[in-house]
Design a protein around this motif. Structure first.
Motif, short mmCIF file in Angstrom:
data_model
loop_
_atom_site.label_atom_id
_atom_site.label_comp_id
_atom_site.label_asym_id
_atom_site.label_seq_id
_atom_site.Cartn_x
_atom_site.Cartn_y
_atom_site.Cartn_z
N LYS A 94 0.82 -1.22 0.00
CA LYS A 94 0.00 0.00 0.00
C LYS A 94 0.85 1.27 0.00
CE LYS A 94 -3.97 -2.17 0.35
NZ LYS A 94 -3.70 -3.32 -0.50
N ARG A 95 0.32 2.31 -0.67
CA ARG A 95 0.97 3.62 -0.61
C ARG A 95 0.26 4.42 0.48
NH1 ARG A 95 -0.28 5.58 -5.22
NH2 ARG A 95 1.50 4.80 -6.39
N VAL A 96 0.99 4.73 1.54
CA VAL A 96 0.40 5.52 2.63
C VAL A 96 1.21 6.81 2.81
CG1 VAL A 96 -0.23 5.54 5.08
CG2 VAL A 96 -0.63 3.49 3.72
N CYS A 97 2.41 6.70 3.38
CA CYS A 97 3.19 7.93 3.56
C CYS A 97 3.98 8.28 2.30
CB CYS A 97 4.15 7.79 4.74
SG CYS A 97 5.49 6.62 4.43
N ASP A 98 4.37 7.28 1.52
CA ASP A 98 5.18 7.46 0.30
C ASP A 98 6.52 8.12 0.61
OD1 ASP A 98 5.36 6.79 -2.35
OD2 ASP A 98 4.46 8.64 -3.09
N ALA A 100 8.98 6.45 3.16
CA ALA A 100 9.82 5.58 4.01
C ALA A 100 9.60 5.79 5.50
CB ALA A 100 11.28 5.76 3.65
N GLU A 101 8.34 5.96 5.90
CA GLU A 101 8.09 6.16 7.33
C GLU A 101 7.15 5.13 7.94
OE1 GLU A 101 6.84 10.18 7.84
OE2 GLU A 101 8.87 10.96 7.61
N CYS A 102 6.23 4.56 7.14
CA CYS A 102 5.15 3.79 7.77
C CYS A 102 5.24 2.27 7.57
CB CYS A 102 3.80 4.29 7.27
SG CYS A 102 3.44 3.80 5.57
N GLY A 103 5.87 1.83 6.51
CA GLY A 103 6.02 0.39 6.26
C GLY A 103 4.86 -0.26 5.53
N ALA A 104 3.83 0.50 5.17
CA ALA A 104 2.67 -0.10 4.49
C ALA A 104 3.03 -0.68 3.12
CB ALA A 104 1.56 0.95 4.32
N CYS A 105 4.13 -0.23 2.56
CA CYS A 105 4.54 -0.67 1.22
C CYS A 105 5.60 -1.77 1.25
CB CYS A 105 5.10 0.53 0.46
SG CYS A 105 6.59 1.16 1.27
N TYR A 115 11.15 -0.74 1.95
CA TYR A 115 10.01 0.12 1.64
C TYR A 115 9.98 0.30 0.11
CZ TYR A 115 10.11 1.55 6.60
OH TYR A 115 10.08 1.59 7.97
N CYS A 117 8.24 2.12 -1.64
CA CYS A 117 8.07 3.52 -2.05
C CYS A 117 9.41 4.24 -2.16
CB CYS A 117 7.16 4.28 -1.08
SG CYS A 117 7.87 4.53 0.56
S1 FES Z 1 4.26 4.08 1.92
FE1 FES Z 1 4.96 4.43 3.95
S2 FES Z 1 6.94 3.56 4.00
FE2 FES Z 1 6.29 3.36 1.93
#
Ligand code: FES
Ligand code: FES
Length: 211
Positions: A94-98, A100-105, A115, A117
């Motif tokens: 998933k793209r969330v923060c785009d 390198a902060e959240c890990g969703a990707c 990451y 993204c």
């Molecule tokens: S979208 Fe958050 S770390 Fe990649």
């Protein structure tokens, strides 16, 4: 005495000992780039070494994702995440923060969590990319996915694929990882809607299975 902005110009990063200023480096590179085009790729001389330059237009990129090869035409600036989601319709990451902060990707590159993204697709060539889509075996969930379901470890689910892929990286490396080691492996993943309790229960379940 004030700094002289001309003589104190920063040196080119390519070779700190070269004595080549950034201005000289750009000048040399531009001349070399104009001089040596090879099959759509340019070669410039940087600190005496030939360096290939791709783009800015599209260039062929070959990726191996979940064991399958994909050949694409991409601008070198395109991230692995955008390639997966927008070019290949592989949308588990998933793209969330785009940023390198959240890990969703999170995906695996050569079994290491990254990451997506923050990796260029062109950099991921010749490597093995694994996404959440590869985890199910037919209709059966992977045990990590099952542990998330058993322990109600997701709400919106946006962060969940990233957690599961990072979890897999830990267990692939050490099937007997302790809860603490698993938690450490998931420390680059963030859940904004607060399912940490369920995730910790899923960790406990999987740690027990490995022991
Ligand atoms: S979208 Fe958050 S770390 Fe990649
Ligand atoms: S389940 Fe919603 S952000 Fe994690």
């Amino acid at each position: 005495m004030q700094d002289d902005p001309v003589n104190d110009e920063p040196k080119a990063k390519v070779d700190d000992n070269s004595g080549v200023s950034r201005r000289d480096f750009l000048k040399i590179s531009t001349i070399s780039a104009a001089a040596v085009p090879i099959l759509g790729t340019k070669v410039v001389q940087a600190a005496g070494e030939p360096v290939k330059v791709y783009g800015p237009g599209k260039t062929p990129v070959e990726l191996t994702i979940n064991g399958q090869k994909h050949t694409l035409q991409l601008e070198p600036r395109v991230t692995l995440l955008d390639t997966l989601r927008d070019q290949l319709d592989i949308t588990g990451a998933k793209r969330v923060c785009d940023r390198a902060e959240c890990g969703a990707c999170t995906v695996l590159i050569d079994n290491k969590p990254v990451y997506a993204c923050s990796v260029l697709a062109i950099e991921a060539q010749s490597k093995s990319i694994t996404t959440i889509e590869s985890l199910m075996q037919g209709e059966n969930l992977n045990p990590i996915q099952q542990a998330f379901v058993d322990n109600d470890a997701s709400q919106c689910g946006f962060c969940t694929p990233g957690f599961v892929v990072a979890f897999k990286a830990v267990l692939d490396k050490n099937p007997n990882a302790s809860p603490e080691e698993i938690r450490h492996g998931l420390s680059g993943n963030v859940c904004r809607c607060g399912t940490y309790h369920g995730i910790h229960l899923a960790i406990a379940q999987m740690a027990q299975k490995g022991a």
